[in-house]
Design an enzyme around this catalytic site. Sequence first.
Site, PDB file in Angstrom:
ATOM      1  CG  ASN A   7      -2.235  11.502   2.592  1.00  0.00           C
ATOM      2  OD1 ASN A   7      -1.843  10.583   1.701  1.00  0.00           O
ATOM      3  ND2 ASN A   7      -2.017  11.563   3.645  1.00  0.00           N
ATOM      4  CE  LYS A   8      -5.306   5.715   4.406  1.00  0.00           C
ATOM      5  NZ  LYS A   8      -6.394   4.945   3.823  1.00  0.00           N
ATOM      6  CG  ASP A  57      -3.045   8.103  -1.684  1.00  0.00           C
ATOM      7  OD1 ASP A  57      -3.194   8.552  -0.507  1.00  0.00           O
ATOM      8  OD2 ASP A  57      -2.938   6.787  -1.886  1.00  0.00           O
ATOM      9  NE  ARG A 117      -0.166   1.674   3.503  1.00  0.00           N
ATOM     10  CZ  ARG A 117       0.946   2.355   3.523  1.00  0.00           C
ATOM     11  NH1 ARG A 117       2.048   1.877   3.760  1.00  0.00           N
ATOM     12  NH2 ARG A 117       0.808   3.651   3.558  1.00  0.00           N
ATOM     13  N   GLY A 118       0.136   2.240  -0.253  1.00  0.00           N
ATOM     14  CA  GLY A 118       0.869   3.706  -0.388  1.00  0.00           C
ATOM     15  C   GLY A 118       1.029   3.798  -1.771  1.00  0.00           C
ATOM     16  CB  ALA A 119       0.447   6.775  -3.878  1.00  0.00           C
ATOM     17  NE  ARG A 129      -6.249   0.836  -1.612  1.00  0.00           N
ATOM     18  CZ  ARG A 129      -5.560   1.465  -0.773  1.00  0.00           C
ATOM     19  NH1 ARG A 129      -4.401   1.222  -0.816  1.00  0.00           N
ATOM     20  NH2 ARG A 129      -6.349   2.266  -0.008  1.00  0.00           N
TER      21      ARG A 129
HETATM   22  O1  MRU Z   1      -4.701   3.236   2.041  1.00  0.00           O
HETATM   23  P1  MRU Z   1      -3.080   3.438   1.922  1.00  0.00           P
HETATM   24  O2  MRU Z   1      -2.342   2.657   3.190  1.00  0.00           O
HETATM   25  O3  MRU Z   1      -2.778   3.095   0.890  1.00  0.00           O
HETATM   26  O4  MRU Z   1      -2.962   4.885   2.184  1.00  0.00           O
HETATM   27  C1  MRU Z   1      -1.502   5.503   1.930  1.00  0.00           C
HETATM   28  C2  MRU Z   1      -1.752   7.193   2.105  1.00  0.00           C
HETATM   29  O5  MRU Z   1      -2.597   7.674   2.048  1.00  0.00           O
HETATM   30  C3  MRU Z   1      -0.297   7.665   1.980  1.00  0.00           C
HETATM   31  O6  MRU Z   1       0.023   8.644   2.486  1.00  0.00           O
HETATM   32  C4  MRU Z   1       0.024   7.702   0.503  1.00  0.00           C
HETATM   33  O7  MRU Z   1      -0.440   6.854  -0.622  1.00  0.00           O
HETATM   34  C5  MRU Z   1       1.159   8.428   0.077  1.00  0.00           C
HETATM   35  S1  MRU Z   1       2.432   7.144   0.313  1.00  0.00           S
HETATM   36  C6  MRU Z   1       4.092   7.867  -0.055  1.00  0.00           C
END
Ligand code: MRU
Length: 349
Positions: free
Chosen positions: A250-251, A240, A49-51, A92
């Site tokens: 973002n989250k 994201d 996970r994470g963009a 996603r």
């Molecule tokens: O749902 P997730 O854990 O994939 O969400 C991740 C985030 O919101 C991060 O802050 C974002 O992807 C940036 S990662 C460098």
Amino acid sequence: MRIPTIAWEGGVDGHATLIDQTLLPTEFRLIQIRDIEAMWEAIKVLRVRGAPAIGIAAAFGALLGIQHSTAGSFEGLRRDLQEATDFLATSRPTAVNLFWALDRLRRVADDNAVLPVPELKQLLLDEALGICEDDKQICRAIGRHGAELVPDGAGILTHCNAGGLATADYGTALAVIFTAHEQEKRVHVFADETRPLLQGSRLTAWELMQAGVPVTVICDNMAAQVMREGKVQLVVVGADRIAANGDAANKIGTYGVSILAKAHGIPFYVAAPTSTFDLTLPSGDGIPIEQRDPAEVAEGFGRRTAPEGVDIYNPAFDVTPAAHIAGIITERGVIAPVDEQHVRAMVEA
Ligand code: MRU
């Protein structure tokens, strides 16, 4: 040496390995991903996970989708690649890096239609590996630009996990913190727990402790109090998807943190690679927000914490307006002020 968040083992017939992030911090397990369905599932349930990491995972997933293709012509392989990328695109919706990486693979195929199929497959693997390698350099550059914004002795609040686990290595928001720490600035991080899936307490706190960076975990609803106590000098988060005007998804909870930062006069920064920008969207209103399983809210702590049958809303992301963002830290430099003119000047350059 750090174990990579995600990697490819072997040649075209190889497989991906990744750290199963659903198990952290209590268990560190590397898993092998050998087919496209397993990669789709790993993205969907947040094993990876994470963009930026999702983008790399999608690229490797597309490889898994075409590696055993029996197509004998460009047209056949291109059809199989389209099918693979269309499937991965349903995993996603919010992080644009996923769609960006899949586009890159399709473009490489189209630009090399004259090549025999085996060479084309190799080229697609090279492209996927290139996305992964580039990300490492990009994160270092984000760290360098961002560390200049960190005063010695700063308290830094972050939300979710934008660290090495969310990228090929080193992170985006956490790259800023790691670099400042390596420059021997004294920093103290407040990691929002990040309900409902706890990426802040499970992943960010774990990564920072591994690197020896002082960190305190707080529940999300404690951020205002910690700011009021004067313990936070800046906020830095990942993203994201960022629209052309600088609105940044973002989250879930990040938007609230930006309001708190504004109320307390604390600069709020977003750190993200240029691959996270979606210049087709004029504003954040067009960013698709992933809706996730209500069970993540109602059963997140290993037992039921909401009444059976109650209505639950679980958006995974929110959008922070550009007006709340002091600067967007990219691998090319810091975008400030954050508006369409400055975003385009940096990203389209
Ligand atoms: O749902 P997730 O854990 O994939 O969400 C991740 C985030 O919101 C991060 O802050 C974002 O992807 C940036 S990662 C460098």
